[in-house]
Structure formats: structure tokens, C-alpha cells
Enzyme design. Structure first.
Site, PDB file in Angstrom:
ATOM      1  N   ASP A 120       0.849  -1.195   0.000  1.00  0.00           N
ATOM      2  CA  ASP A 120       0.000   0.000   0.000  1.00  0.00           C
ATOM      3  C   ASP A 120       0.885   1.245   0.000  1.00  0.00           C
ATOM      4  O   ASP A 120       1.846   1.328   0.773  1.00  0.00           O
ATOM      5  CB  ASP A 120      -0.901   0.007   1.254  1.00  0.00           C
ATOM      6  CG  ASP A 120      -1.920  -1.130   1.232  1.00  0.00           C
ATOM      7  OD1 ASP A 120      -2.270  -1.587   0.124  1.00  0.00           O
ATOM      8  OD2 ASP A 120      -2.346  -1.570   2.309  1.00  0.00           O
ATOM      9  N   LYS A 124      -0.039  10.024   1.944  1.00  0.00           N
ATOM     10  CA  LYS A 124       0.188  11.211   2.785  1.00  0.00           C
ATOM     11  C   LYS A 124       1.529  11.118   3.511  1.00  0.00           C
ATOM     12  O   LYS A 124       1.850  10.061   4.085  1.00  0.00           O
ATOM     13  CB  LYS A 124      -0.932  11.353   3.827  1.00  0.00           C
ATOM     14  CG  LYS A 124      -2.252  11.663   3.175  1.00  0.00           C
ATOM     15  CD  LYS A 124      -3.308  12.016   4.211  1.00  0.00           C
ATOM     16  CE  LYS A 124      -4.591  12.400   3.522  1.00  0.00           C
ATOM     17  NZ  LYS A 124      -5.766  11.687   3.991  1.00  0.00           N
ATOM     18  N   ASP A 156       4.148  -1.166  -9.078  1.00  0.00           N
ATOM     19  CA  ASP A 156       4.028  -0.337 -10.287  1.00  0.00           C
ATOM     20  C   ASP A 156       3.958   1.139  -9.889  1.00  0.00           C
ATOM     21  O   ASP A 156       3.823   1.992 -10.747  1.00  0.00           O
ATOM     22  CB  ASP A 156       2.754  -0.705 -11.062  1.00  0.00           C
ATOM     23  CG  ASP A 156       1.502  -0.255 -10.328  1.00  0.00           C
ATOM     24  OD1 ASP A 156       1.441  -0.410  -9.086  1.00  0.00           O
ATOM     25  OD2 ASP A 156       0.582   0.281 -10.969  1.00  0.00           O
ATOM     26  N   THR A 195       1.980 -11.561  -9.092  1.00  0.00           N
ATOM     27  CA  THR A 195       0.996 -11.420  -8.013  1.00  0.00           C
ATOM     28  C   THR A 195      -0.331 -10.989  -8.658  1.00  0.00           C
ATOM     29  O   THR A 195      -0.371 -10.619  -9.829  1.00  0.00           O
ATOM     30  CB  THR A 195       1.431 -10.359  -6.982  1.00  0.00           C
ATOM     31  OG1 THR A 195       1.149  -9.055  -7.509  1.00  0.00           O
ATOM     32  CG2 THR A 195       2.918 -10.465  -6.661  1.00  0.00           C
ATOM     33  N   GLU A 198       0.112  -7.451  -9.744  1.00  0.00           N
ATOM     34  CA  GLU A 198       1.050  -7.354 -10.873  1.00  0.00           C
ATOM     35  C   GLU A 198       0.333  -7.674 -12.186  1.00  0.00           C
ATOM     36  O   GLU A 198       0.526  -7.000 -13.195  1.00  0.00           O
ATOM     37  CB  GLU A 198       2.208  -8.327 -10.637  1.00  0.00           C
ATOM     38  CG  GLU A 198       3.287  -8.275 -11.695  1.00  0.00           C
ATOM     39  CD  GLU A 198       4.501  -9.123 -11.285  1.00  0.00           C
ATOM     40  OE1 GLU A 198       4.522  -9.653 -10.156  1.00  0.00           O
ATOM     41  OE2 GLU A 198       5.425  -9.220 -12.101  1.00  0.00           O
TER      42      GLU A 198
HETATM   43  N1  SAM Z   1       0.789  -8.549  -2.400  1.00  0.00           N
HETATM   44  C1  SAM Z   1      -0.518  -8.643  -3.037  1.00  0.00           C
HETATM   45  C2  SAM Z   1      -0.396  -8.472  -4.528  1.00  0.00           C
HETATM   46  O1  SAM Z   1       0.665  -8.017  -5.000  1.00  0.00           O
HETATM   47  O2  SAM Z   1      -1.354  -8.805  -5.246  1.00  0.00           O
HETATM   48  C3  SAM Z   1      -1.492  -7.628  -2.408  1.00  0.00           C
HETATM   49  C4  SAM Z   1      -1.192  -6.193  -2.588  1.00  0.00           C
HETATM   50  S1  SAM Z   1      -2.296  -5.127  -1.685  1.00  0.00           S
HETATM   51  C5  SAM Z   1      -2.131  -3.593  -2.451  1.00  0.00           C
HETATM   52  C6  SAM Z   1      -1.390  -4.879  -0.167  1.00  0.00           C
HETATM   53  C7  SAM Z   1      -1.791  -5.852   0.930  1.00  0.00           C
HETATM   54  O3  SAM Z   1      -0.945  -5.641   2.051  1.00  0.00           O
HETATM   55  C8  SAM Z   1      -3.214  -5.658   1.425  1.00  0.00           C
HETATM   56  O4  SAM Z   1      -3.894  -6.898   1.413  1.00  0.00           O
HETATM   57  C9  SAM Z   1      -3.042  -5.122   2.850  1.00  0.00           C
HETATM   58  O5  SAM Z   1      -4.099  -5.499   3.719  1.00  0.00           O
HETATM   59  C10 SAM Z   1      -1.711  -5.717   3.247  1.00  0.00           C
HETATM   60  N2  SAM Z   1      -1.004  -4.914   4.276  1.00  0.00           N
HETATM   61  C11 SAM Z   1      -0.757  -3.587   4.217  1.00  0.00           C
HETATM   62  N3  SAM Z   1      -0.101  -3.180   5.328  1.00  0.00           N
HETATM   63  C12 SAM Z   1       0.076  -4.297   6.087  1.00  0.00           C
HETATM   64  C13 SAM Z   1       0.672  -4.520   7.358  1.00  0.00           C
HETATM   65  N4  SAM Z   1       1.201  -3.511   8.075  1.00  0.00           N
HETATM   66  N5  SAM Z   1       0.687  -5.780   7.843  1.00  0.00           N
HETATM   67  C14 SAM Z   1       0.125  -6.808   7.137  1.00  0.00           C
HETATM   68  N6  SAM Z   1      -0.465  -6.642   5.925  1.00  0.00           N
HETATM   69  C15 SAM Z   1      -0.497  -5.406   5.406  1.00  0.00           C
END
Ligand code: SAM
Length: 215
Positions: A120, A124, A156, A195, A198
Site C-alpha cells: 500500500d 500522505k 508499479d 501477483t 502485478e
Molecule cells: N501482495 C498482493 C499483490 O501483489 O497482489 C497484495 C497487494 S495489496 C495492495 C497490499 C496488501 O498488504 C493488502 O492486502 C493489505 O491489507 C496488506 N497490508 C498492508 N499493510 C500491512 C501490514 N502492516 N501488515 C500486514 N499486511 C499489510
């Protein structure tokens, strides 16, 4: 990724043999070899989402153990559905936890490698330390990673990637490999596992960035 709350997801996770539960995961710190019942090297994916990457990695590499980490039950449930169909797979477990707690769950030098995929962006500035490639998280990875362990990061999001490159430098880690267009970099693309994110973003024409770092 945050799916809407799925009724029953907490219960399904609580009763799964493939999830190490909150009440026991901290007791396993430093002895994940006992959890898996062998001394294979341990790799983790932080923020695994629906789990396609780490599930495929575990299938391709039976000589290693893998732990997929995800903060939200509704997302973890999707990974669990895939994993539950693979009953013969003995090298993949999941944790529902916030990665801020990694050093409470894994011992010093217990982890051979860490994967961060499409983390993520937390756009901000005041949330920068929540970004998984931030120097605050690098300090956590430093505690649990073996001396020769590596962190691999794909995204990306060019802003997040540039941020990661700055953080790597500031934290004194070594940049072992880097590309701003993974899918056109034959060497770094070798063995690449896509992923969910991806696949989605590369099909929209977005170049994928990747770095590999160590200390
Ligand atoms: N890695 C996957 C992919 O590439 O398809 C998912 C990407 S998604 C944008 C990011 C994932 O990271 C989300 O499911 C979110 O809940 C998890 N995540 C974000 N911060 C996290 C944290 N501090 N601890 C555990 N999971 C986290």
C-alpha cells in the site's frame, strides 16, 4: 487491498489448520522450525493479499518454508481458500497480523528472505512510516533477517519505488539489483511469479519496478 467484511471470515480463519493463531504465534518466536517440523529455510511475504504469489512460490520450492502475512481477515480468507485445496502442501502457513509486530513473532536472524509485493502506498507524508519499504520497516526486517538475507520489493507505483530507493540508501542497506521495467528485463524476470496486483497493473500497460536489497 481491503475487501468488504465477509461474514464468517474470522471463524473460518480461527478454525483453519493453515493459520497460526494470535495466541500462539508469539510463542513460536525463534522456533518456527518446530512449527514446520523441519529445518528448511524460512521465507515470508508481508502484505500477501489473496496469496497467489506465496502459494505458487511454496509449490515451486518444497525445500523452503513460507509464511504469508496479511492484516485483514477478509483478504486472508481468499488466500486460505486457495491453500485449503492444496492439502499435500506442507511448507506454507499464514498469519493474520500487522507487520509492525514482526520482531515479536520471528527471532533474530530467523528469516532467510522477505517479499513485499505491491505494498500500500500510503500517499500522505504523515503516514510514510506505515509504508512497508520505509526505514522504520527496514529496521524491523533487519531484526529478523539472516545476515545474508534479502528483501525483494515489486510495485508499479513509481513514487513509492523512488521512496523505497531513498529509504534503502538512508538506512545503509545495499542495492543488489534494480529495474524500472521488470517485464522487459530478461535477467530479473527469470523465475518471476506474478501477483494478483502485478497481473492487473501490467495488463493495463504499467511498468513494474523491482529492487532486491541486503545489508
Ligand atoms: N501482495 C498482493 C499483490 O501483489 O497482489 C497484495 C497487494 S495489496 C495492495 C497490499 C496488501 O498488504 C493488502 O492486502 C493489505 O491489507 C496488506 N497490508 C498492508 N499493510 C500491512 C501490514 N502492516 N501488515 C500486514 N499486511 C499489510
Amino acid at each position: 487491498m481491503r475487501l468488504r467484511n465477509i461474514p464468517g471470515s474470522r471463524e473460518a480463519i480461527a478454525s483453519s489448520e493453515f493459520v497460526v493463531h494470535e495466541d500462539v504465534m508469539k510463542e513460536k518466536r525463534g522456533c518456527w522450525n518446530q512449527v514446520f517440523g523441519n529445518d528448511r529455510p524460512l521465507y515470508i511475504e508481508v502484505g500477501m493479499g489473496k496469496g497467489r504469489f506465496i502459494t505458487e512460490l511454496a509449490l515451486q520450492n518444497p525445500q523452503n518454508n513460507y509464511v504469508g502475512i496479511e492484516k485483514y481477515s477478509s483478504v486472508l480468507l481468499r488466500a486460505l481458500e486457495k491453500r485449503s485445496a492444496l492439502t499435500d502442501l506442507d511448507n506454507l502457513l499464514f498469519l493474520r497480523m500487522d507487520a509492525e509486530e514482526l520482531p515479536l513473532v520471528f527471532g533474530e536472524g530467523e528469516v532467510s528472505g522477505i517479499y513485499l509485493n505491491f505494498s500500500d502506498p500510503w500517499p500522505k507524508d504523515r503516514h510514510a512510516k506505515r509504508r512497508l519499504p520505509s526505514r522504520e520497516f527496514l529496521a524491523r526486517y533487519d531484526q529478523i533477517l539472516k545476515p545474508d538475507g534479502k528483501v525483494e520489493f515489486k510495485t508499479d507505483n513509481r513514487g513509492l519505488f523512488d521512496f523505497a530507493l531513498d529509504q534503502v540508501k538512508e538506512a545503509g542497506w545495499r542495492l543488489d539489483a534494480c529495474t524500472f521495467d521488470l517485464h522487459h528485463d530478461a535477467e530479473m524476470m527469470r523465475g518471476n511469479i506474478m501477483t494478483e496486483y502485478e497481473e492487473r497493473f501490467s495488463s493495463q500497460g504499467n511498468p513494474i519496478c523491482k529492487l532486491i536489497i541486503s545489508r
